[in-house]
Write a protein that holds these residues in place. Structure first.
Motif, PDB file in Angstrom:
ATOM      1  N   GLY A 302       2.560 -23.936 -17.848  1.00  0.00           N
ATOM      2  CA  GLY A 302       2.814 -25.658 -17.779  1.00  0.00           C
ATOM      3  C   GLY A 302       3.113 -25.553 -19.335  1.00  0.00           C
ATOM      4  O   GLY A 302       2.843 -24.847 -20.017  1.00  0.00           O
ATOM      5  N   VAL A 303       3.316 -27.171 -19.519  1.00  0.00           N
ATOM      6  CA  VAL A 303       3.663 -28.365 -20.507  1.00  0.00           C
ATOM      7  C   VAL A 303       3.474 -29.636 -19.658  1.00  0.00           C
ATOM      8  O   VAL A 303       3.300 -29.992 -19.295  1.00  0.00           O
ATOM      9  CB  VAL A 303       4.994 -27.700 -20.935  1.00  0.00           C
ATOM     10  N   ILE A 322      12.219 -26.680 -18.551  1.00  0.00           N
ATOM     11  CA  ILE A 322      11.397 -27.117 -17.567  1.00  0.00           C
ATOM     12  C   ILE A 322      11.257 -25.064 -17.028  1.00  0.00           C
ATOM     13  O   ILE A 322      11.067 -25.220 -16.409  1.00  0.00           O
ATOM     14  CB  ILE A 322      10.938 -27.952 -16.578  1.00  0.00           C
ATOM     15  N   LYS A 323      12.614 -24.221 -17.503  1.00  0.00           N
ATOM     16  CA  LYS A 323      12.909 -23.197 -16.659  1.00  0.00           C
ATOM     17  C   LYS A 323      11.713 -22.494 -15.619  1.00  0.00           C
ATOM     18  O   LYS A 323      11.927 -22.273 -15.186  1.00  0.00           O
ATOM     19  CB  LYS A 323      14.429 -23.038 -17.379  1.00  0.00           C
ATOM     20  N   ASP A 324      10.813 -22.464 -16.990  1.00  0.00           N
ATOM     21  CA  ASP A 324      10.018 -21.281 -17.016  1.00  0.00           C
ATOM     22  C   ASP A 324       8.757 -21.118 -16.900  1.00  0.00           C
ATOM     23  O   ASP A 324       7.984 -20.905 -16.527  1.00  0.00           O
ATOM     24  CB  ASP A 324       9.886 -20.044 -17.929  1.00  0.00           C
ATOM     25  N   LYS A 325       8.626 -23.369 -16.559  1.00  0.00           N
ATOM     26  CA  LYS A 325       7.126 -24.253 -16.499  1.00  0.00           C
ATOM     27  C   LYS A 325       7.343 -24.672 -14.806  1.00  0.00           C
ATOM     28  O   LYS A 325       8.359 -24.578 -14.056  1.00  0.00           O
ATOM     29  CB  LYS A 325       7.304 -25.475 -16.899  1.00  0.00           C
ATOM     30  N   ARG A 326       5.799 -23.722 -14.380  1.00  0.00           N
ATOM     31  CA  ARG A 326       5.915 -24.475 -12.701  1.00  0.00           C
ATOM     32  C   ARG A 326       5.032 -25.998 -12.811  1.00  0.00           C
ATOM     33  O   ARG A 326       5.090 -26.438 -11.344  1.00  0.00           O
ATOM     34  CB  ARG A 326       4.467 -23.395 -11.606  1.00  0.00           C
ATOM     35  N   ILE A 327       4.251 -26.013 -14.151  1.00  0.00           N
ATOM     36  CA  ILE A 327       3.523 -27.807 -13.900  1.00  0.00           C
ATOM     37  C   ILE A 327       4.144 -28.483 -14.955  1.00  0.00           C
ATOM     38  O   ILE A 327       4.222 -27.615 -15.999  1.00  0.00           O
ATOM     39  CB  ILE A 327       2.039 -27.678 -14.404  1.00  0.00           C
ATOM     40  N   VAL A 328       4.551 -29.574 -14.715  1.00  0.00           N
ATOM     41  CA  VAL A 328       5.093 -30.098 -15.990  1.00  0.00           C
ATOM     42  C   VAL A 328       4.424 -31.608 -15.808  1.00  0.00           C
ATOM     43  O   VAL A 328       4.434 -32.643 -15.106  1.00  0.00           O
ATOM     44  CB  VAL A 328       6.755 -30.256 -15.939  1.00  0.00           C
ATOM     45  N   TYR A 329       3.521 -31.909 -17.052  1.00  0.00           N
ATOM     46  CA  TYR A 329       2.648 -32.927 -17.649  1.00  0.00           C
ATOM     47  C   TYR A 329       3.441 -33.510 -18.460  1.00  0.00           C
ATOM     48  O   TYR A 329       3.237 -33.985 -19.366  1.00  0.00           O
ATOM     49  CB  TYR A 329       1.331 -32.830 -18.102  1.00  0.00           C
ATOM     50  N   VAL A 330       3.703 -34.963 -17.306  1.00  0.00           N
ATOM     51  CA  VAL A 330       4.806 -36.212 -17.961  1.00  0.00           C
ATOM     52  C   VAL A 330       3.734 -37.295 -18.930  1.00  0.00           C
ATOM     53  O   VAL A 330       3.539 -38.436 -17.708  1.00  0.00           O
ATOM     54  CB  VAL A 330       5.803 -36.623 -17.537  1.00  0.00           C
TER      55      VAL A 330
END
Length: 464
Positions: A302-303, A322-330
């Motif tokens: 995630g990021v 986000i290419k290699d991310k499964r979780i994106v916290y905004v």
């Protein structure tokens, strides 16, 4: 009618209409006419003002049957010339009148007061309908404040009635009803309330979705102080758009309900604890910045990123990010940034309106530009805001602040072994946030505050 509807010539309609209103002394003649005889007239602006004053009087004197007539009259005037002019405040005035009618009509429905057999019933009543008190009050002031800023005080007679309904009646009623459950041990029985606990958010909402398929990606938008009634409005906005579908659920926040603890509880974690100065530690690491939260998320593919930074990216930049991310916290912060400061707290409701617009835009960007298909929007805590400036009776003064207090704010005091005093509710974060550290907290009863530093109208952190 055609002249006034012309974008090129409506300015001259205004000019000549107001000139002849003066020459013909239209204002003097209006005393002979009642509201109904004027309701379809749009020739002169002074008629619009006469109608609004009449509507204000009818709202203040009205009952259930009268409110229906007022609603019809407001709807009629919204379709007339002056309310459609963006350079005039009349559209905002009618929105404020509509919200006042809705607020007073809702108050009439609960004329016998607020009373519930248990906390679960009251929680369900709030999520079903009581939240509308907060929403109508907010939306009234959003419009009324804009009208006042334009230099027109035509809504002044309504302001005090709206404040009496919300601050003096609703806030008092809801504090007494909820306080009864707090006095009888609700802090130790939070499991009786419906909905996910905030510290369970990742394990019960995020993780199961990711486990369904290896390719699943989820976006989590966390908006500081985005409370339930605002989320309900956002839900309706999203559902009114093509290809979008949203569902609304409740979440039981950590207590005390403040940013550092709420943000930590929403992260993936094994252990939440406190440092020596009350700082929050997640799995052995501080999480007081977005960069540090991103480090925690990186362990889960995630990021974390600020919403403004994400929205500044082009489609290609966003997809690369986000290419290699499964979780994106905004992370989004508009309401708390303005509300939690004495200099800007009066702009709280405008901040809520902008936040609803912003979050909708972020969702559209994620879906349309980043090919996202699963978004969860939540908050670290809610808030209460009242236009009425609090007085001494709104304080729960402590003769002596506990010597071992680590953090002391308007609505909570945090520290080990605080003991008990009669003027507060006491709890432990082991029960309310499942922290490893045994940390006591005090929160003032009802809607009270320990002090007014940092602003007095906007507050959060307590058990309501």
């Amino acid at each position: 009618s055609q002249w006034g509807s012309s974008m090129d010539h409506c300015w001259s309609f205004d000019l000549i209409s107001n000139y002849y209103a003066g020459e013909l002394k239209i204002k003097d003649h209006l005393t002979a006419y009642d509201l109904q005889s004027l309701i379809y007239s749009s020739t002169f602006e002074v008629i619009e003002q006469k109608i609004i004053r009449s509507l204000v009087g009818n709202i203040l004197a009205g009952d259930g049957a009268g409110f229906e007539a007022v609603r019809d009259q407001i709807a009629q005037r919204r379709d007339e010339y002056w309310a459609k002019m963006e350079t005039k405040p009349y559209g905002q005035i009618y929105e404020a009148l509509s919200m006042a009618v809705s607020l007073f009509d809702l108050r009439r429905k609960y004329s016998e007061g607020l009373s519930y057999p248990d906390a679960r019933s009251m929680h369900e009543a709030y999520t079903k309908e009581l939240f509308l008190f907060d929403q109508y009050y907010r939306k009234y002031h959003q419009s009324a404040d804009a009208v006042e800023a334009s230099g027109i005080d035509i809504l002044k007679p309504l302001d005090s009635a709206v404040e009496a309904c919300y601050t003096e009646w609703f806030m008092s009623q809801i504090s007494l009803a909820w306080g009864n459950f707090m006095e009888h041990g609700l802090l130790e029985e939070l499991h009786t309330l419906p909905g996910v606990r905030q510290y369970q958010f990742y394990s019960t909402k995020v993780k199961p979705y990711l486990a369904k398929q290896d390719k699943n990606r989820i976006f989590v938008i966390i908006s500081d102080a985005f409370r339930y009634e605002a989320a309900e409005e956002l839900t309706r906005l999203i559902n009114g758009q093509y290809r979008f579908s949203a569902e609304l659920e409740t979440i039981v926040s950590a207590l005390p309900s403040y940013t550092a603890l709420g943000m930590a509880a929403l992260l993936p974690h094994k252990i939440i604890s406190f440092g020596d100065k009350g700082e929050i530690i997640v799995d052995g690491k501080l999480v007081d910045t977005i960069e540090k939260r991103s480090q925690i998320l990186s362990q889960y593919e995630g990021v974390a990123i600020k919403s403004a930074d994400l929205m500044a990216m082009s489609k290609e930049e966003g997809r690369t990010f986000i290419k290699d991310k499964r979780i994106v916290y905004v992370y989004h912060n508009e309401i708390d940034a303005l509300g939690d400061s004495a200099a800007t707290e009066t702009k709280t409701f405008d901040a809520v309106g902008r936040t609803i617009t912003d979050l909708n835009s972020v969702c559209r960007y994620i879906i349309n530009s980043l090919n996202g298909n699963k978004i969860m929007i939540t908050a670290d805590h809610g808030f209460v805001y009242c236009e009425k400036i609090p007085g001494y009776l709104d304080k729960s003064p402590l003769e002596n602040k506990p010597s071992n207090a680590l953090i002391a704010k308007k609505r909570y005091i945090l520290g080990p072994n605080l003991g008990t005093v009669a003027s507060v509710w006491k709890g432990n974060t082991r029960d309310t946030a499942k922290t490893e550290t045994d940390m006591d907290f005090w929160v003032p009863k009802g809607m009270n505050r320990f002090h007014f530093a940092g602003g007095a109208r906007y507050f959060h952190g307590g058990a309501t």
